[in-house]
Design an enzyme around this catalytic site. Sequence first.
Site, short mmCIF file in Angstrom:
data_model
loop_
_atom_site.label_atom_id
_atom_site.label_comp_id
_atom_site.label_asym_id
_atom_site.label_seq_id
_atom_site.Cartn_x
_atom_site.Cartn_y
_atom_site.Cartn_z
N ASN A 98 -7.92 -5.74 2.88
CA ASN A 98 -7.38 -7.08 2.64
C ASN A 98 -8.45 -8.14 2.86
OD1 ASN A 98 -4.72 -6.00 2.25
ND2 ASN A 98 -4.62 -5.75 4.47
N GLY A 107 5.97 -8.20 -5.33
CA GLY A 107 6.10 -7.21 -4.27
C GLY A 107 5.85 -5.79 -4.72
N ARG A 110 -7.16 -12.90 0.46
CA ARG A 110 -7.96 -13.00 1.68
C ARG A 110 -9.42 -12.60 1.50
NH1 ARG A 110 -4.02 -9.84 5.58
NH2 ARG A 110 -3.17 -9.17 3.59
N LYS A 136 -9.25 -7.75 -6.28
CA LYS A 136 -9.48 -6.97 -5.05
C LYS A 136 -9.96 -5.54 -5.31
CE LYS A 136 -5.92 -5.90 -2.00
NZ LYS A 136 -5.25 -6.11 -0.70
#
Length: 458
Positions: free
Chosen positions: A226, A77, A15, A22
């Site tokens: 995010n 995950g 995102r 990130k």
Amino acid sequence: MSIVALILAAGQGTRLKSKLPKVLHRLAGRPLVLHALDAAAAVTGGRPVLVVGHGAEAVRAAVGERASYVVQAEQLGTGHAVLQGRAALVGQADEVLVTYGDMPLLRPETLQALIERRRETGAAVVLLTIDALELVDFGRVLRAPEGGVTAIVEFAQATPEQRALPERNVGAYCFDAAWLWAALPRLPLSPKGEYYLTDAIALAVTDGRRVEAVKTDDLAETIGINTRAQLAQAEAALRERINTAWMAAGVTLIDPATTYIEPTVAIGPDTVIAPNTHLRGSTTIGAECEIGPNTVIVDTTLGARCVVRQSLLESAWLAEDVDVGPFAHLRSGARLERGVHMGNFGEVKNATLGPGVKMGHFSYIGDAQIGAESNISAGTITCNYDGVKKSKTVLGERVFLGSDTLLVAPVTLGDDAQTGAGSVVTRDVPANTLALGVPARVVRERGQRLTEKRPEGR
Ligand code: UD1
Ligand code: CA
């Protein structure tokens, strides 16, 4: 008890729509992951283990020796990410502190509270929670009627009733290591095809183990990055935290909302900082200074009682009682000794201005040594670069340069030397003489009148 911190930093951060992984996006000048790393290391005392995957090489290059690494090749995950640490860590520690690399505002005190609670209770896991309805997409904390935590349900899987619950999973955990390593392979596959660390909570309950929660009321701590909007939100929250601490320590910030102080900076008491001031990197500011407005100071040390207005200072060093600006530029290796006055439109690089030197207007001093109490008049330039190499300019003490003097390096001017306005100095000027002209030649001893005889042999 021995403890190790495991920080999850393998995700892509889709995102953010970025080429950069990130956790390498910067907050207060430092990659996100270093904020998380410092907080964890502050409570465990050891080197955290970083789970890397997306952009692993870039993350390693940025973090270096501050962490050790495990690779999660495929991002299946948060539970799967922790599982990747098992081979390296099983039997190595009694407790595992797990945090997320995209949560830079978690405080060491909060992590310490998780650890303490686990030691008091022997819980399989202690998690951090917050009551905050505004955290829409966070995991929901479910509790039994008697109050104990029973599970975390991710937002996507939560029923409308569960979504309405106020308590959220912040994303920091302290685990009993032996239980964690045994439990991870039993995590169920989520409907999204991932293994969620949050499902470990229900597993602990099933195993008859204790689960404990510590609640924070500091919303800033829960900020996870995010999106770029959350990055800006984190920047504002961290700025507020840092600025509040400096004000409590005796520093005046005229407008904290527009004062940008990186966590690595130190400031002495009774210093006043005006708006739009940026203090970065390993900058240290002494007591009773006046800084700003509109000033950027990077990796620079300032002694007490300095005044810096509307200027850019990079990798410089200033003694006490120095005043600089407006519109000054100090570059790498600039050293301004006690009482230096550097006015507008000056640039100093790799040069020392001795005690009491005055440099009022429009000058470039590079690769130079300027003796005490010398006067650098308007328009002085050290011509330090001939296109191939840099050369040095040396001025003795109390040298007086006329306006628009060009010092063609290498060149040396002795104590009490003087130049006339517009001089182009290509040869050394002895102590106590006046040189002028283009090219400049010594015409007499300093202070003598023109009608007097030239000094012998010059
Ligand atoms: C997670 C929690 C959620 C909590 C929220 C708080 C889970 C399943 N959910 O959701 O309950 O409310 O944080 O912000 O844990 N990562 C990996 N490998 C993976 C997946 C993730 O290393 O395979 C890393 C990411 O890089 C990130 C961290 O784990 O640093 C958290 O992952 P993210 O996808 O952001 O989880 P959330 O959806 O925020
Ligand atoms: Ca997140």
